[in-house]
Design a protein around this motif. Structure first.
Motif, PDB file in Angstrom:
ATOM      1  N   UNK A 157       0.834  -1.211   0.000  1.00  0.00           N
ATOM      2  CA  UNK A 157       0.000   0.000   0.000  1.00  0.00           C
ATOM      3  C   UNK A 157       0.868   1.261   0.000  1.00  0.00           C
ATOM      4  N   UNK A 158       1.962   1.240   0.768  1.00  0.00           N
ATOM      5  CA  UNK A 158       2.856   2.388   0.796  1.00  0.00           C
ATOM      6  C   UNK A 158       3.481   2.644  -0.572  1.00  0.00           C
ATOM      7  N   UNK A 159       3.899   1.566  -1.228  1.00  0.00           N
ATOM      8  CA  UNK A 159       4.484   1.700  -2.569  1.00  0.00           C
ATOM      9  C   UNK A 159       3.453   2.248  -3.549  1.00  0.00           C
ATOM     10  N   UNK A 160       2.250   1.732  -3.460  1.00  0.00           N
ATOM     11  CA  UNK A 160       1.178   2.165  -4.371  1.00  0.00           C
ATOM     12  C   UNK A 160       0.861   3.654  -4.185  1.00  0.00           C
ATOM     13  N   UNK A 161       0.893   4.127  -2.941  1.00  0.00           N
ATOM     14  CA  UNK A 161       0.569   5.522  -2.651  1.00  0.00           C
ATOM     15  C   UNK A 161       1.801   6.440  -2.742  1.00  0.00           C
ATOM     16  N   UNK A 162       2.983   5.832  -2.983  1.00  0.00           N
ATOM     17  CA  UNK A 162       4.195   6.626  -3.099  1.00  0.00           C
ATOM     18  C   UNK A 162       4.752   7.105  -1.784  1.00  0.00           C
ATOM     19  N   UNK A 163       4.357   6.475  -0.685  1.00  0.00           N
ATOM     20  CA  UNK A 163       4.814   6.929   0.637  1.00  0.00           C
ATOM     21  C   UNK A 163       5.856   5.994   1.259  1.00  0.00           C
ATOM     22  N   UNK A 164       6.283   4.982   0.496  1.00  0.00           N
ATOM     23  CA  UNK A 164       7.291   4.071   1.043  1.00  0.00           C
ATOM     24  C   UNK A 164       8.612   4.817   1.202  1.00  0.00           C
ATOM     25  N   UNK A 165       9.251   4.709   2.363  1.00  0.00           N
ATOM     26  CA  UNK A 165      10.484   5.440   2.670  1.00  0.00           C
ATOM     27  C   UNK A 165      11.646   4.473   2.853  1.00  0.00           C
ATOM     28  N   UNK A 166      12.636   4.555   1.979  1.00  0.00           N
ATOM     29  CA  UNK A 166      13.837   3.745   2.124  1.00  0.00           C
ATOM     30  C   UNK A 166      14.602   4.154   3.378  1.00  0.00           C
ATOM     31  N   UNK A 167      14.576   5.445   3.693  1.00  0.00           N
ATOM     32  CA  UNK A 167      15.294   5.922   4.876  1.00  0.00           C
ATOM     33  C   UNK A 167      14.764   5.247   6.143  1.00  0.00           C
ATOM     34  N   UNK A 168      13.447   5.194   6.292  1.00  0.00           N
ATOM     35  CA  UNK A 168      12.853   4.543   7.461  1.00  0.00           C
ATOM     36  C   UNK A 168      13.125   3.038   7.439  1.00  0.00           C
ATOM     37  N   UNK A 169      13.073   2.467   6.236  1.00  0.00           N
ATOM     38  CA  UNK A 169      13.309   1.030   6.103  1.00  0.00           C
ATOM     39  C   UNK A 169      14.718   0.671   6.576  1.00  0.00           C
ATOM     40  N   UNK A 170      15.730   1.414   6.108  1.00  0.00           N
ATOM     41  CA  UNK A 170      17.106   1.106   6.481  1.00  0.00           C
ATOM     42  C   UNK A 170      17.387   1.484   7.936  1.00  0.00           C
TER      43      UNK A 170
END
Length: 498
Positions: A157-170
């Motif tokens: 859902x985050x990817x679909x909405x463009x809100x996925x954050x690599x910074x938060x992921x790492x």
């Protein structure tokens, strides 16, 4: 007397405690998130750890699948049966760190640039999630944290909405990995956390590399804890696996290998025997035939083809290839040292171990380095150096071509073959003791004093291979022997009738 009994009791108690302590993984190698795995009686529950999980069926997931990090259960149990101290080696992967990261990066980049880029992000997150969950026991707080923080549906859902954050992921990974890894991986984990790379694809590739190392550590921890049960049930497990794989037809390659070994044994026995055929034929036993076949597979310098390997030894292909490669080095170096000793009128039994060790890692294309290794100990007169240089070049040409045509190389190969066969085919306890006790003398007088220990280790390994193989596949060899006897009986009957 009471004092002696008490001393013996304390000694035994101390030895038992020491034995228990040795079986436990060291604190540095034990993953922080690992719990003691339950030992399974059937030795079949060690889950293979793959470099990337490919259970999903979408095309993006299939694009990023790569080879397994850990051998399958059958191979693991087979290796443990041969060597109870066997552990999966992380060194090859660490030595190829840059290549591994580059390969993973390229696979990821192709996936991201494809029409399935968004799906690929989700697939990679799912792969990392599944790999991490395998390192933590279900029900633990870390298991719940990983499961919820890397929820596939949430990330999709985050990817679909463009809100996925690599910074938060790492950032999440930087805080999580130190809680999971073994202390021996603290350096790699810290290096990843402090890596200044901003390219998310390269960062993901490096993350995969670090998790791969953690996965191997976890697999080795599981191996060490479960090894006794796995070894105990190794024969039955291999019989089950082998029967399932080869239930549809005859073991063609095994029959051909046995037939070749039998013919070779008969030829050699006939050549050495002075009696009639019935005399020497009675001395040809299945043990001698098997030993001949195993020697032919392992003691050679040519590349071993998979088609030449019997089905019963299919799990030992890499081992036998490694033995052949080591043997190529042994006879190449020994031939060079033996030639140098003869030129300089030295005793062939004298040990030039330092020179042999230096030569082991020298590329076979670099003849001058081999000469330099000898000159590091002895000054070579010009005439001797010229003669030795020509001989070394011819010996190295054999090595590069994986052949044994040079006279010295050919003789050394045959001497090793004879020695190994003598050790493997020894039938009685007296024969085995005699062969083992004279091994050093035999090899030294043959011009191989520098490699007595290494050849002895090779023989020990082959003996264990033979033991494990014949325990698991003995009935197949018995069937082949019975078929040959039946065929010989029918042929003999027809000849008598004629």
């Amino acid at each position: 007397m009471a004092m002696i009994r008490e001393a013996i009791r304390k000694s035994r108690k101390s030895n038992r405690a020491k034995s228990r302590k040795e079986k436990l993984p060291s604190s540095d190698a034990r993953p922080r998130a690992a719990s003691n795995p339950a030992v399974n009686a059937d030795a079949t529950t060690l889950t293979p750890i793959e470099a990337t999980v490919a259970h999903t069926t979408d095309e993006a997931a299939e694009k990023r699948s790569i080879a397994p990090l850990v051998p399958d259960n059958r191979t693991l149990i087979h290796e443990l049966a041969i060597n109870k101290e066997y552990r999966i080696d992380t060194k090859p992967r660490m030595d190829m760190r840059d290549n591994v990261i580059q390969t993973i990066s390229e696979k990821m980049r192709r996936g991201f640039e494809s029409d399935y880029g968004d799906l690929f992000v989700v697939a990679m997150a799912e792969a990392i999630r599944e790999k991490l969950l395998r390192l933590v026991a279900p029900g633990k707080s870390l298991y719940t944290l990983i499961s919820e923080s890397l929820d596939t549906e949430m990330i999709a859902n985050q990817v679909k909405m463009g809100s996925f954050s690599y910074h938060k992921f790492f950032s999440f990974m930087n805080s999580l990995l130190p809680k999971i890894c073994a202390p021996v991986r603290d350096v790699e984990v810290k290096s990843f956390a402090e890596d200044p790379t901003e390219d998310p694809i390269e960062r993901l590739a490096k993350l995969n590399y670090v998790i791969d190392l953690l996965s191997i550590d976890h697999a080795n921890f599981t191996l060490q804890m479960n090894a006794p049960a796995m070894i105990k049930n190794a024969t039955g497990y291999e019989q089950q696996c082998f029967g399932s794989i080869h239930r549809t037809g005859p073991l063609v390659r095994t029959s051909q290998w046995w037939s070749r070994a039998k013919s070779r044994t008969e030829e050699e026995m006939a050549r050495r025997s002075t009696g009639n055929q019935s005399t020497w034929a009675s001395r040809i036993t299945p043990d001698k035939i098997y030993a001949r076949g195993l020697v032919d597979l392992s003691i050679d310098v040519a590349e071993l083809r998979e088609t030449d390997l019997p089905e019963t030894l299919e799990l030992d292909l890499n081992r036998l290839r490694r033995m052949r490669s080591d043997l190529l080095r042994i006879i190449t170096i020994s031939a060079i040292l033996l030639t140098a000793k003869n030129l300089m009128r030295r005793d062939v039994r004298s040990q030039w171990k330092e020179q042999a060790q230096r030569m082991w890692d020298i590329p076979l294309e670099n003849s001058q380095s081999f000469i330099a290794a000898i000159e590091s100990r002895y000054a070579l007169p010009p005439n001797n150096k010229t003669q030795l240089s020509g001989t070394i070049e011819r010996i190295l040409l054999d090595g590069r071509n994986r052949q044994a045509t040079h006279p010295v190389v050919k003789v050394l190969l045959q001497k090793i073959k004879t020695h190994v066969y003598t050790r493997l085919s020894a039938a009685s306890a007296d024969e085995r003791v005699k062969a083992a006790s004279t091994a050093s003398q035999v090899l030294s007088s043959s011009g191989l004093p520098e490699f007595v220990v290494q050849i002895g280790g090779l023989i020990d390994e082959l003996q264990k291979v033979a033991e494990v193989d014949r325990e698991a596949h003995g009935k197949y060899y018995d069937d082949i022997i019975e078929q040959e006897r039946s065929l010989e009986g029918s042929t003999g009957g027809e000849a008598a009738g004629a």
